[in-house]
Enzyme design. Structure first.
Site, PDB file in Angstrom:
ATOM      1  N   CYS A   1      80.063  38.568  42.394  1.00 13.88           N
ATOM      2  CA  CYS A   1      79.942  37.179  42.849  1.00 13.88           C
ATOM      3  C   CYS A   1      81.306  36.618  43.232  1.00 13.88           C
ATOM      4  O   CYS A   1      81.418  35.881  44.207  1.00 13.88           O
ATOM      5  CB  CYS A   1      79.289  36.338  41.769  1.00 13.88           C
ATOM      6  SG  CYS A   1      80.145  36.405  40.189  1.00 13.88           S
TER       7      CYS A   1
ATOM      8  N   LYS B   1      65.633  39.506  30.978  1.00 17.09           N
ATOM      9  CA  LYS B   1      64.890  40.174  32.049  1.00 17.09           C
ATOM     10  C   LYS B   1      65.908  40.717  33.056  1.00 17.09           C
ATOM     11  O   LYS B   1      66.445  39.979  33.869  1.00 17.09           O
ATOM     12  CB  LYS B   1      63.958  39.169  32.741  1.00 17.09           C
ATOM     13  CG  LYS B   1      62.731  39.773  33.396  1.00 17.09           C
ATOM     14  CD  LYS B   1      62.992  40.629  34.611  1.00 17.09           C
ATOM     15  CE  LYS B   1      63.375  39.867  35.847  1.00 17.09           C
ATOM     16  NZ  LYS B   1      63.745  40.800  36.953  1.00 17.09           N
ATOM     17  N   PRO B   2      66.197  42.037  32.975  1.00 15.43           N
ATOM     18  CA  PRO B   2      67.141  42.613  33.941  1.00 15.43           C
ATOM     19  C   PRO B   2      66.492  42.759  35.313  1.00 15.43           C
ATOM     20  O   PRO B   2      65.271  42.657  35.448  1.00 15.43           O
ATOM     21  CB  PRO B   2      67.447  44.007  33.366  1.00 15.43           C
ATOM     22  CG  PRO B   2      66.760  44.097  32.049  1.00 15.43           C
ATOM     23  CD  PRO B   2      65.711  43.044  32.019  1.00 15.43           C
TER      24      PRO B   2
ATOM     25  N   SER C   1      71.078  35.003  43.056  1.00 11.41           N
ATOM     26  CA  SER C   1      71.324  34.385  44.352  1.00 11.41           C
ATOM     27  C   SER C   1      71.013  32.886  44.323  1.00 11.41           C
ATOM     28  O   SER C   1      70.291  32.402  43.445  1.00 11.41           O
ATOM     29  CB  SER C   1      70.454  35.062  45.403  1.00 11.41           C
ATOM     30  OG  SER C   1      69.094  34.835  45.103  1.00 11.41           O
TER      31      SER C   1
ATOM     32  N   TRP D   1      71.553  42.788  39.715  1.00 17.75           N
ATOM     33  CA  TRP D   1      71.727  44.240  39.703  1.00 17.75           C
ATOM     34  C   TRP D   1      73.176  44.694  39.816  1.00 17.75           C
ATOM     35  O   TRP D   1      73.440  45.887  39.749  1.00 17.75           O
ATOM     36  CB  TRP D   1      70.894  44.887  40.827  1.00 17.75           C
ATOM     37  CG  TRP D   1      71.013  44.215  42.164  1.00 17.75           C
ATOM     38  CD1 TRP D   1      70.133  43.330  42.713  1.00 17.75           C
ATOM     39  CD2 TRP D   1      72.059  44.371  43.135  1.00 17.75           C
ATOM     40  NE1 TRP D   1      70.560  42.911  43.953  1.00 17.75           N
ATOM     41  CE2 TRP D   1      71.746  43.547  44.231  1.00 17.75           C
ATOM     42  CE3 TRP D   1      73.243  45.127  43.181  1.00 17.75           C
ATOM     43  CZ2 TRP D   1      72.570  43.445  45.364  1.00 17.75           C
ATOM     44  CZ3 TRP D   1      74.059  45.021  44.304  1.00 17.75           C
ATOM     45  CH2 TRP D   1      73.713  44.199  45.375  1.00 17.75           C
TER      46      TRP D   1
ATOM     47  N   GLU E   1      74.368  30.635  37.480  1.00 20.23           N
ATOM     48  CA  GLU E   1      75.583  31.298  37.978  1.00 20.23           C
ATOM     49  C   GLU E   1      75.172  31.991  39.268  1.00 20.23           C
ATOM     50  O   GLU E   1      74.512  33.031  39.243  1.00 20.23           O
ATOM     51  CB  GLU E   1      76.085  32.337  36.963  1.00 20.23           C
ATOM     52  CG  GLU E   1      76.352  31.787  35.568  1.00 20.23           C
ATOM     53  CD  GLU E   1      77.661  31.014  35.468  1.00 20.23           C
ATOM     54  OE1 GLU E   1      78.480  31.112  36.403  1.00 20.23           O
ATOM     55  OE2 GLU E   1      77.849  30.307  34.465  1.00 20.23           O
TER      56      GLU E   1
HETATM   57  P1  NDP Z   1      68.371  37.649  42.834  1.00 13.78           P
HETATM   58  O1  NDP Z   1      68.464  36.160  42.847  1.00 13.78           O
HETATM   59  O2  NDP Z   1      67.600  38.316  43.895  1.00 13.78           O
HETATM   60  O3  NDP Z   1      67.762  38.143  41.441  1.00 13.78           O
HETATM   61  C1  NDP Z   1      68.309  37.757  40.188  1.00 13.78           C
HETATM   62  C2  NDP Z   1      67.270  37.952  39.102  1.00 13.78           C
HETATM   63  O4  NDP Z   1      66.224  36.995  39.254  1.00 13.78           O
HETATM   64  C3  NDP Z   1      66.611  39.312  39.116  1.00 13.78           C
HETATM   65  O5  NDP Z   1      66.406  39.749  37.779  1.00 13.78           O
HETATM   66  C4  NDP Z   1      65.314  39.005  39.798  1.00 13.78           C
HETATM   67  O6  NDP Z   1      64.333  39.957  39.519  1.00 13.78           O
HETATM   68  C5  NDP Z   1      64.973  37.661  39.224  1.00 13.78           C
HETATM   69  N1  NDP Z   1      64.005  36.850  39.967  1.00 13.78           N
HETATM   70  C6  NDP Z   1      63.590  36.983  41.254  1.00 13.78           C
HETATM   71  N2  NDP Z   1      62.719  35.993  41.576  1.00 13.78           N
HETATM   72  C7  NDP Z   1      62.590  35.206  40.479  1.00 13.78           C
HETATM   73  C8  NDP Z   1      61.855  34.004  40.184  1.00 13.78           C
HETATM   74  N3  NDP Z   1      61.086  33.398  41.093  1.00 13.78           N
HETATM   75  N4  NDP Z   1      61.959  33.459  38.948  1.00 13.78           N
HETATM   76  C9  NDP Z   1      62.768  34.033  38.019  1.00 13.78           C
HETATM   77  N5  NDP Z   1      63.479  35.160  38.239  1.00 13.78           N
HETATM   78  C10 NDP Z   1      63.401  35.752  39.452  1.00 13.78           C
HETATM   79  O7  NDP Z   1      69.882  38.144  42.793  1.00 13.78           O
HETATM   80  P2  NDP Z   1      70.411  39.636  42.964  1.00 13.78           P
HETATM   81  O8  NDP Z   1      69.835  40.493  41.881  1.00 13.78           O
HETATM   82  O9  NDP Z   1      70.263  40.035  44.383  1.00 13.78           O
HETATM   83  O10 NDP Z   1      71.959  39.452  42.614  1.00 13.78           O
HETATM   84  C11 NDP Z   1      72.935  39.165  43.552  1.00 13.78           C
HETATM   85  C12 NDP Z   1      73.321  37.698  43.490  1.00 13.78           C
HETATM   86  O11 NDP Z   1      73.806  37.382  42.193  1.00 13.78           O
HETATM   87  C13 NDP Z   1      74.444  37.341  44.440  1.00 13.78           C
HETATM   88  O12 NDP Z   1      74.128  36.140  45.116  1.00 13.78           O
HETATM   89  C14 NDP Z   1      75.627  37.126  43.510  1.00 13.78           C
HETATM   90  O13 NDP Z   1      76.608  36.268  44.033  1.00 13.78           O
HETATM   91  C15 NDP Z   1      74.975  36.560  42.296  1.00 13.78           C
HETATM   92  N6  NDP Z   1      75.835  36.740  41.129  1.00 13.78           N
HETATM   93  C16 NDP Z   1      76.433  35.624  40.579  1.00 13.78           C
HETATM   94  C17 NDP Z   1      77.317  35.763  39.517  1.00 13.78           C
HETATM   95  C18 NDP Z   1      77.970  34.567  38.897  1.00 13.78           C
HETATM   96  O14 NDP Z   1      78.463  34.678  37.782  1.00 13.78           O
HETATM   97  N7  NDP Z   1      78.035  33.430  39.562  1.00 13.78           N
HETATM   98  C19 NDP Z   1      77.629  37.089  38.963  1.00 13.78           C
HETATM   99  C20 NDP Z   1      76.945  38.164  39.620  1.00 13.78           C
HETATM  100  C21 NDP Z   1      76.074  37.983  40.658  1.00 13.78           C
HETATM  101  P3  NDP Z   1      64.167  41.263  40.443  1.00 13.78           P
HETATM  102  O15 NDP Z   1      65.519  41.781  40.800  1.00 13.78           O
HETATM  103  O16 NDP Z   1      63.456  42.148  39.533  1.00 13.78           O
HETATM  104  O17 NDP Z   1      63.420  40.777  41.639  1.00 13.78           O
END
Ligand code: NDP
Length: 470
Positions: free
Chosen positions: A261, A156-157, A206, A132, A227
């Site tokens: 991140c 899938k956003p 995450s 997000w 990532e």
């Molecule tokens: P999440 O891991 O909570 O969610 C990421 C995505 O995965 C969302 O679209 C989420 O859906 C989806 N998701 C949740 N559960 C599952 C599952 N079991 N199987 C497949 N997909 C699933 O991360 P956040 O959205 O909270 O993002 C923040 C994190 O992203 C931080 O840790 C940050 O460091 C990392 N990040 C890393 C970057 C990089 O380049 N290394 C860049 C930017 C962020 P939904 O939200 O709809 O639940």
């Protein structure tokens, strides 16, 4: 299933999305797979032209897309920059990809009669799961090179920031890309269904969810490019330009309200500079303005995801309870949505959550060090290895320390440069990710499997050549 969506500026639920179930995801995957033959037949030049049309379609809907994105994230300027960045990435990949993959026959070293040539075979359907914090950027950063490579893509956003997807889908349709690029809305379950339906998954999010995605991908024996999170350190060595270090530390920590991140989340400063650094950093931090009530002013947007505010509160309280001092900031402010001013903390230790766990917010914990070895040990004391930064008197001195840091990218005499510069290939170390680089040209080549064509130009060996008594 209907999912309510909270507005980060008002705190109110003002939007709903319908989550795609696994049958809907599977049907979308089938549709995209049917579109692949035509997409491949267009060749790289044809696909580049289609992506150029997509860029034009994005530009034609710039207002709708950035308005939706601004509602999703509560910030306006970065919404515009996200769109500019995506259009820049399309242009950059179109320019970089022709002739990139080595072709042609090579004679064998041991047996010149055997020649070999590569054939680059793209994955069919690539799945993208995005978080997000930069909803548009992180939905398209992998999708663009994958499409150029000849893959179809399903995105899938995050359910937290889904509004931008509708105008984005309109641009996809207007550019004639709907047969090879689709956006499915939903939550984690939809994400799971996507992993079950694709041939390669690009996940940004995450560590906890990344692990689940990696396990699901491993069960299917498909690659997962992960990532994940970070806890990036910044080291300020004696001899560093203090003003530049303060400028970079603040921007690197609180840009996008620290919801990035590669944000700087730990700062280590040489004792001789420490007091001066802290007072200048606090003064600079206090000048940063919240973008409320007027979204068109200020540098600090709201905390997008309300659960993230709990993590920030917890880290501040935990640090203070263990002896840290708040120099400035420190209070999550409720203006309908939730905001936090840049928060400088001192007297911190590695026993505190703020120095160990990902923060994803505008906290700047600063710690003093006495010698370089100590700074390196502290910087490397983390489960993460996304990126890092070093300030020193010159590039060579900064690089000498940077090479000893366990991190996939190190900014020298600046901070968080991977947010601004995408040309340097890098991988994520430790728990921060897995797979080839998304940055640099590897960000394209990773979407191909390499088939070897091995040609006998002489005579095939007979079985007798391997006889025991030959
Ligand atoms: P999440 O891991 O909570 O969610 C990421 C995505 O995965 C969302 O679209 C989420 O859906 C989806 N998701 C949740 N559960 C599952 C599952 N079991 N199987 C497949 N997909 C699933 O991360 P956040 O959205 O909270 O993002 C923040 C994190 O992203 C931080 O840790 C940050 O460091 C990392 N990040 C890393 C970057 C990089 O380049 N290394 C860049 C930017 C962020 P939904 O939200 O709809 O639940």
């Amino acid at each position: 299933m209907e999912i309510p969506v909270r507005n980060p500026r008002t705190g109110l639920i003002d939007h709903h999305i319908h989550a795609a179930d696994s049958a809907a995801v599977a049907a979308t995957a089938q549709h995209l797979r049917r579109g692949l033959a035509g997409w491949r037949a267009m060749g790289l030049a044809g696909r580049a032209a289609a992506l150029e049309a997509f860029s034009q379609a994005l530009a034609a809907r710039a207002g709708e897309i950035t308005n939706a994105l601004a509602t999703d994230t509560g910030r306006q300027r970065i919404a515009g920059l996200e769109l500019d960045g995506v259009r820049g990435a399309i242009a950059g990949w179109i320019a970089a990809t022709p002739g990139l993959l080595p072709e042609g026959w090579v004679a064998g070293r041991g047996n010149p009669a055997i020649n070999h040539a590569p054939h680059w075979v793209p994955y069919h359907l690539v799945g993208v799961i995005s978080p997000w914090n930069f909803p548009l950027t992180l939905s398209l950063i992998d999708a663009i090179p994958a499409l150029l490579a000849g893959c179809a893509v399903m995105i899938k956003p995050s359910e937290v920031t889904p509004r931008f997807a509708r105008p984005l889908a309109d641009a996809v349709a207007a550019a004639g890309l709907s047969d090879v690029l689709a956006i499915v809305q939903g939550d984690g379950k939809t994400g799971q269904a996507l992993v079950d339906a694709v041939d390669c998954v690009c996940f940004t999010g995450s560590v906890a969810t990344g692990r689940k995605v990696a396990v699901a991908a491993a069960q299917r024996l498909i690659p997962a490019f992960l990532e994940l999170g970070g806890k990036d350190p910044l080291i300020v060595l004696e001899g560093a330009d203090l003003d530049a270090a303060v400028t970079a530390a603040l921007r690197g920590s609180v840009l996008a309200t620290g919801q990035a991140c590669q944000s700087i989340e730990r700062i280590y400063v040489a004792r001789r500079l420490y007091a001066d650094f802290v007072s200048r950093l606090a003064a600079a931090a206090e000048k940063a303005r919240l973008n409320t009530p007027d979204i068109s002013q200020g540098e600090i947007g709201p905390i997008i995801f309300d659960r993230q505010a709990e993590i920030l509160r917890h880290q501040i309280e935990d640090a203070v309870a263990r002896g840290a001092r708040i120099v400035t900031g420190g209070v999550v402010e409720d203006h309908g949505g939730l905001w936090l001013r840049p928060t400088v903390l001192v007297d911190v230790t590695h026993e505190m959550a703020v120095m160990r766990e990902e923060t994803f917010g505008p906290l700047l914990p600063v710690m003093v060090f006495d010698d370089v070895e100590q700074a390196i040990i502290l910087a490397n004391d983390s489960q993460y290895g996304l990126s890092a930064a070093v300030f020193a008197a010159d590039t060579d001195q900064a690089a000498a320390v940077g090479r000893r840091l366990v991190a996939g990218a190190v900014s020298l005499n600046d901070a968080a440069l991977t947010a601004l510069f995408h040309e340097a290939p890098k991988q994520s170390f430790r728990d921060s990710g897995l797979g080839p680089s998304r940055m640099g040209l590897d960000g394209y080549t990773r979407f191909f499997r390499r088939q070897a064509l091995i040609a006998q130009t002489g005579h095939p060996l007979p079985l007798a050549a391997f006889a025991e008594d030959a």
